[in-house]
Design an enzyme around this catalytic site. Structure first.
Site, PDB file in Angstrom:
ATOM      1  N   ASP A 162     -15.853  -1.111 -23.481  1.00 11.25           N
ATOM      2  CA  ASP A 162     -17.047  -0.351 -23.157  1.00 11.25           C
ATOM      3  C   ASP A 162     -17.477  -0.692 -21.745  1.00 11.25           C
ATOM      4  O   ASP A 162     -17.223  -1.808 -21.265  1.00 11.25           O
ATOM      5  CB  ASP A 162     -18.177  -0.662 -24.141  1.00 11.25           C
ATOM      6  CG  ASP A 162     -19.336   0.307 -23.992  1.00 11.25           C
ATOM      7  OD1 ASP A 162     -19.234   1.434 -24.511  1.00 11.25           O
ATOM      8  OD2 ASP A 162     -20.335  -0.040 -23.332  1.00 11.25           O
TER       9      ASP A 162
ATOM     10  N   ARG B 222     -11.483   8.527 -22.608  1.00 18.92           N
ATOM     11  CA  ARG B 222     -11.861   8.304 -24.002  1.00 18.92           C
ATOM     12  C   ARG B 222     -10.746   8.773 -24.941  1.00 18.92           C
ATOM     13  O   ARG B 222     -11.016   9.266 -26.043  1.00 18.92           O
ATOM     14  CB  ARG B 222     -13.183   9.014 -24.315  1.00 18.92           C
ATOM     15  CG  ARG B 222     -14.094   8.249 -25.264  1.00 18.92           C
ATOM     16  CD  ARG B 222     -15.374   9.018 -25.558  1.00 18.92           C
ATOM     17  NE  ARG B 222     -16.273   9.059 -24.416  1.00 18.92           N
ATOM     18  CZ  ARG B 222     -17.080  10.071 -24.116  1.00 18.92           C
ATOM     19  NH1 ARG B 222     -17.085  11.155 -24.869  1.00 18.92           N
ATOM     20  NH2 ARG B 222     -17.871  10.012 -23.063  1.00 18.92           N
TER      21      ARG B 222
ATOM     22  N   ARG C  87     -13.132   8.649 -31.563  1.00 18.00           N
ATOM     23  CA  ARG C  87     -13.510   9.128 -32.895  1.00 18.00           C
ATOM     24  C   ARG C  87     -12.874  10.449 -33.295  1.00 18.00           C
ATOM     25  O   ARG C  87     -12.965  10.845 -34.460  1.00 18.00           O
ATOM     26  CB  ARG C  87     -15.037   9.238 -32.982  1.00 18.00           C
ATOM     27  CG  ARG C  87     -15.721   7.878 -33.026  1.00 18.00           C
ATOM     28  CD  ARG C  87     -17.239   8.019 -33.017  1.00 18.00           C
ATOM     29  NE  ARG C  87     -17.722   8.451 -31.708  1.00 18.00           N
ATOM     30  CZ  ARG C  87     -19.013   8.705 -31.453  1.00 18.00           C
ATOM     31  NH1 ARG C  87     -19.919   8.593 -32.400  1.00 18.00           N
ATOM     32  NH2 ARG C  87     -19.385   9.070 -30.235  1.00 18.00           N
TER      33      ARG C  87
ATOM     34  N   TYR D 258     -28.339   1.708 -17.228  1.00 16.02           N
ATOM     35  CA  TYR D 258     -28.472   1.223 -18.603  1.00 16.02           C
ATOM     36  C   TYR D 258     -29.323  -0.048 -18.668  1.00 16.02           C
ATOM     37  O   TYR D 258     -30.094  -0.244 -19.609  1.00 16.02           O
ATOM     38  CB  TYR D 258     -27.094   0.941 -19.194  1.00 16.02           C
ATOM     39  CG  TYR D 258     -26.364   2.169 -19.680  1.00 16.02           C
ATOM     40  CD1 TYR D 258     -26.704   2.762 -20.891  1.00 16.02           C
ATOM     41  CD2 TYR D 258     -25.332   2.727 -18.940  1.00 16.02           C
ATOM     42  CE1 TYR D 258     -26.032   3.890 -21.355  1.00 16.02           C
ATOM     43  CE2 TYR D 258     -24.660   3.850 -19.393  1.00 16.02           C
ATOM     44  CZ  TYR D 258     -25.008   4.426 -20.600  1.00 16.02           C
ATOM     45  OH  TYR D 258     -24.346   5.542 -21.053  1.00 16.02           O
TER      46      TYR D 258
ATOM     47  N   ARG E  70     -11.890   1.472 -37.054  1.00 10.67           N
ATOM     48  CA  ARG E  70     -13.282   1.078 -36.809  1.00 10.67           C
ATOM     49  C   ARG E  70     -13.974   0.687 -38.116  1.00 10.67           C
ATOM     50  O   ARG E  70     -14.777  -0.248 -38.145  1.00 10.67           O
ATOM     51  CB  ARG E  70     -14.045   2.197 -36.118  1.00 10.67           C
ATOM     52  CG  ARG E  70     -15.526   1.858 -35.919  1.00 10.67           C
ATOM     53  CD  ARG E  70     -16.229   2.772 -34.972  1.00 10.67           C
ATOM     54  NE  ARG E  70     -17.674   2.546 -34.991  1.00 10.67           N
ATOM     55  CZ  ARG E  70     -18.513   2.951 -34.050  1.00 10.67           C
ATOM     56  NH1 ARG E  70     -18.051   3.592 -33.008  1.00 10.67           N
ATOM     57  NH2 ARG E  70     -19.798   2.712 -34.155  1.00 10.67           N
TER      58      ARG E  70
END
Length: 370
Positions: A78, A28, A32, A154, A41
């Site tokens: 993702d 990652r 952010r 998921y 973003r």
């Protein structure tokens, strides 16, 4: 045609070949915690707007490389793109994790699953090619996917879970349905990763993020077996270059010796695993002829170390480097280490602390070789 690779340290370490320093990249690493990522973003309007736009995906993939002397880039995407392409309807609400509009929870839904048309994932492959060109040979590009089991979690839960109640209920009450879903997922993940390789990925990684929630026995049957199916279908060479395959199972340290049998080059470790012990278990022997089997190891500092002051970060990095010990040097193959976090970097991480970590890895790993 792509530019020749200038820094092949990561690839060499994956293949258990000697390097002059321990390569480092971060799970990652484009995210952010970087203000420039947040700005991009905002321009894209949403996470999926970012991930599905070739220019934006290229821009954010390269952002951490502009700040830090990392030894690899990883595709910005993702893990849930594959089930989204199956028609499950992926969305990301602000401040929440991913959600599927159509979870897979009954026999009819499982029976309807198919390997998706890869054209629906063209935006991923276009991003891979764009990023590879933009890197211009600076460092290798890693492609990735979620593991069949992690995707299934998921797909059944419909979102992240604290107790995995729905997916484990299906596993124990209808193992036939679970095996059917996992088979489709394995074939889909293999096709997806091979397409990334064809588009320009120089290594591929399988994230088994939820493998560690399984019981002993269930992990082997429902996670590791299908990861192995993916690995056996993957390209190991493209355009004359070896393509390393990496597997990371969070919480998988218990099964490390069994995972040594996986058809991959690298095993990722979370922070609960002792590196010296892992090296002894699966790192393999030194062989000047390059024939001895073994796995390169990747990991495994606790991401929360990055909230400590820089001096403490340096000290913790040194502990990890010392724990693995002096990597293989010279001809042939032997135990090698790729420095990484034991999981993804937190969005709250101070960017300057990442600088301290990367610089410390390069310095400490050169010292231990000397």
């Amino acid at each position: 045609m792509f530019a020749p690779l200038q820094n092949d340290t990561f690839i060499r370490a994956c293949l258990r070949q000697s390097t002059d320093h321990t390569p480092v990249w971060l799970m990652r690493q484009a995210g952010r915690y970087l203000p420039e990522y947040v700005a991009t973003r905002a321009k894209a309007g949403s996470f999926m707007g970012l991930a599905t736009n070739t220019d934006y995906a290229t821009e954010v993939t390269l952002q951490p490389l502009a700040r830090y002397k990392l030894d690899a880039a990883i595709l910005f995407s993702d893990i849930l793109t594959v089930p989204d392409a199956m028609g499950l309807g992926l969305s990301f609400a602000q401040g929440e994790g991913p959600r599927f509009a159509s979870p897979v929870r009954d026999e009819a839904a499982v029976a309807a699953l198919r390997v998706p048309d890869l054209d629906k994932l063209r935006y991923v492959f276009d991003a891979v090619t764009s990023i590879r060109r933009a890197l211009n040979g600076r460092v290798p590009l890693i492609g990735f996917s979620g593991s069949p089991w992690t995707l299934a979690c998921y797909m059944v839960e419909g979102k992240g879970s604290d107790d995995y109640r729905l997916v484990k209920s299906m596993l124990y009450s209808r193992p036939d349905l679970m095996h059917r879903m996992l088979q489709v997922n394995a074939d889909a993940v293999a096709a997806y990763l091979n397409a990334q390789i064809e588009a320009g990925a120089q290594a591929v990684m399988i994230f088994d993020s939820w493998g560690g929630v399984l019981a002993d026995g269930a992990f082997q049957a429902f996670s590791m077996a299908y990861t192995q199916q993916v690995l056996r279908q993957l390209k190991t060479e493209h355009n004359g270059q070896r393509i390393p395959r990496l597997v990371f199972t969070k919480g998988g340290g218990l099964w490390l010796e069994e995972m040594a049998g996986l058809d991959c080059e690298v095993l990722g470790l979370d922070w609960t695993v002792n590196l010296a012990r892992a090296r002894a278990q699966v790192g393999g022997a030194v062989d000047p002829l390059g024939m001895a089997p073994g796995k390169a190891l990747q990991g495994n500092i606790d991401p929360n170390v990055l909230f400590a002051p820089p001096a403490q970060i340096v000290a913790e990095v040194d502990k990890v480097v010392q724990s693995f010990g002096k990597p293989h040097q010279g001809a042939g193959v032997g135990p090698t280490h790729i420095f990484n976090l034991g999981h993804g970097i937190s969005q709250y991480t101070p960017p300057e602390h990442v600088s301290a970590l990367v610089e410390a890895v390069h310095a400490a790993s050169r010292r231990i070789r000397a």
